[in-house]
Scaffold this motif. Structure first.
Motif, short mmCIF file in Angstrom:
data_model
loop_
_atom_site.label_atom_id
_atom_site.label_comp_id
_atom_site.label_asym_id
_atom_site.label_seq_id
_atom_site.Cartn_x
_atom_site.Cartn_y
_atom_site.Cartn_z
N ARG A 19 1.01 -1.29 -0.16
CA ARG A 19 -0.06 0.13 0.03
C ARG A 19 0.96 0.84 -0.35
NH1 ARG A 19 -2.81 -3.26 4.41
NH2 ARG A 19 -1.71 -1.92 5.46
N LEU A 20 2.18 1.25 0.64
CA LEU A 20 2.72 2.01 0.89
C LEU A 20 3.54 3.18 -0.45
CD1 LEU A 20 4.36 4.65 2.46
CD2 LEU A 20 6.04 2.83 2.45
N ALA A 21 3.99 1.75 -1.02
CA ALA A 21 4.57 1.92 -2.65
C ALA A 21 3.92 2.27 -4.02
CB ALA A 21 5.52 0.31 -3.16
N PHE A 22 2.42 1.82 -3.75
CA PHE A 22 1.92 1.71 -4.24
C PHE A 22 0.61 4.09 -4.23
CE2 PHE A 22 -2.87 3.34 -5.91
CZ PHE A 22 -2.75 2.42 -6.90
N ARG A 23 0.95 4.06 -2.87
CA ARG A 23 0.60 5.77 -2.75
C ARG A 23 1.65 6.39 -3.12
NH1 ARG A 23 0.29 5.86 2.99
NH2 ARG A 23 -1.22 4.29 2.71
N TYR A 24 3.09 5.89 -3.10
CA TYR A 24 4.14 6.25 -3.62
C TYR A 24 4.04 7.23 -5.23
CZ TYR A 24 6.77 8.25 0.23
OH TYR A 24 6.74 8.27 1.87
N GLU A 87 -6.10 12.13 -17.72
CA GLU A 87 -7.18 10.76 -18.33
C GLU A 87 -7.41 10.12 -17.06
OE1 GLU A 87 -6.59 11.89 -22.49
OE2 GLU A 87 -7.04 10.31 -22.37
N ILE A 88 -6.10 9.75 -17.11
CA ILE A 88 -6.58 8.24 -16.32
C ILE A 88 -5.56 8.47 -14.86
CG2 ILE A 88 -6.15 5.62 -15.81
CD1 ILE A 88 -5.93 5.92 -18.81
N GLU A 89 -6.47 8.37 -13.16
CA GLU A 89 -6.17 8.79 -12.53
C GLU A 89 -5.97 6.82 -11.80
OE1 GLU A 89 -7.11 12.79 -10.82
OE2 GLU A 89 -7.21 10.95 -8.66
N PRO A 90 -4.86 6.95 -11.33
CA PRO A 90 -5.09 5.72 -10.14
C PRO A 90 -5.96 5.25 -9.41
CG PRO A 90 -3.23 6.62 -9.66
CD PRO A 90 -4.12 7.37 -11.07
N ALA A 91 -6.63 4.63 -9.06
CA ALA A 91 -7.46 3.90 -7.97
C ALA A 91 -7.50 4.09 -6.84
CB ALA A 91 -9.14 3.19 -8.58
N PRO A 92 -7.72 5.24 -6.21
CA PRO A 92 -7.47 4.96 -4.41
C PRO A 92 -7.39 3.27 -3.96
CG PRO A 92 -9.31 6.18 -4.20
CD PRO A 92 -9.23 5.82 -5.92
N PRO A 93 -6.51 3.45 -3.33
CA PRO A 93 -6.45 1.51 -1.99
C PRO A 93 -8.00 1.42 -1.87
CG PRO A 93 -4.26 2.55 -1.73
CD PRO A 93 -5.70 3.99 -2.33
N PRO A 94 -8.87 0.48 -2.05
CA PRO A 94 -9.64 0.02 -1.66
C PRO A 94 -10.44 0.41 0.22
CG PRO A 94 -9.04 -1.70 -2.51
CD PRO A 94 -7.81 -1.00 -2.55
N GLU A 99 -13.41 5.10 2.71
CA GLU A 99 -12.56 6.19 3.88
C GLU A 99 -13.02 7.32 3.47
OE1 GLU A 99 -8.85 4.55 6.37
OE2 GLU A 99 -8.68 6.18 4.98
N GLN A 100 -12.99 7.54 1.69
CA GLN A 100 -13.28 8.81 1.34
C GLN A 100 -14.82 8.84 1.44
OE1 GLN A 100 -11.00 8.38 -2.13
NE2 GLN A 100 -9.05 9.31 -1.48
N ARG A 101 -15.46 7.66 0.77
CA ARG A 101 -16.49 7.15 0.24
C ARG A 101 -17.04 8.06 2.70
NH1 ARG A 101 -15.75 3.03 -2.65
NH2 ARG A 101 -16.11 1.76 -1.31
N GLU A 102 -17.30 7.22 3.37
CA GLU A 102 -17.95 7.52 4.95
C GLU A 102 -17.33 9.10 4.90
OE1 GLU A 102 -16.63 3.53 6.44
OE2 GLU A 102 -15.69 5.04 6.86
N ASP A 103 -16.14 9.33 4.21
CA ASP A 103 -16.42 11.25 4.46
C ASP A 103 -17.10 11.85 3.98
OD1 ASP A 103 -13.91 10.53 6.58
OD2 ASP A 103 -12.23 10.72 4.24
N MET A 104 -17.19 11.75 2.74
CA MET A 104 -18.17 12.53 1.77
C MET A 104 -20.40 12.18 2.34
SD MET A 104 -18.79 14.20 -1.09
CE MET A 104 -17.54 14.07 -1.82
#
Length: 165
Positions: A19-24, A87-94, A99-104
């Motif tokens: 997850r950390l490597a994917f975030r970077y 154009e193509i943004e990587p999807a955030p980790p699940p 968390e983003q949906r809950e915050d929204m």
């Protein structure tokens, strides 16, 4: 250190490291490769690993430095690559997406609970992206009143909403 000891000490951190490597790096393949590189470096330094206070902290720090080195050494993208990246943004980790949906949801509930004039002005300004002049025409409120309502609405939401980071 035997293979089994190494596996027992460091493999439990695989998901966190990935997850950390994917975030970077923003790319699944690069993230997997970087985690593999980190495990390889850890194996190569096995004689040093016996004196560690925290295996996890050392592995995370090593991976972070490897990712930063890769980012520093990578060549800047060409115009075609940068256009594609926009154009193509990587999807955030699940877990982050959830968390983003809950915050929204929390944010939308807070907006729904605002007094009617504040809610209406906030929605027009930020969701419909209307200017203060357009809001003034639509609602009949003065520009100063619109600014006050927006300020109060934003302040209320800021006080009540703190996203999980």
């Amino acid at each position: 250190m035997t293979h089994q000891e190494f596996k027992t000490r460091f493999l439990p951190y695989y998901q966190k490291l990935y997850r950390l490597a994917f975030r970077y790096l923003g790319n699944e393949c690069d993230a997997e490769d970087m985690v593999q590189n980190a495990y390889l470096k850890l194996w190569e330094k096995q004689e040093f690993l016996d004196g560690l206070d925290s295996d996890e902290a050392y592995a995370v720090t090593l991976l972070k430095h490897l990712c930063l080195d890769k980012l520093r050494s990578s060549t800047p993208p060409t115009d075609n690559e940068s256009a594609l990246a926009n154009e193509i943004e990587p999807a955030p980790p699940p877990d982050r997406a959830m968390e983003q949906r809950e915050d929204m949801k929390r944010l939308l509930h807070l907006i729904a609970d605002l007094p009617e004039p504040q809610r209406k002005v906030l929605l027009l300004r930020h969701f419909e992206e209307k200017s203060n002049a357009e809001i003034e025409q639509e609602t009949g409120l003065s520009n100063a009143n619109i600014r006050v309502l927006l300020s109060r609405a934003r302040k209320t939401i800021k006080e009540l909403f703190t996203p999980k980071i």
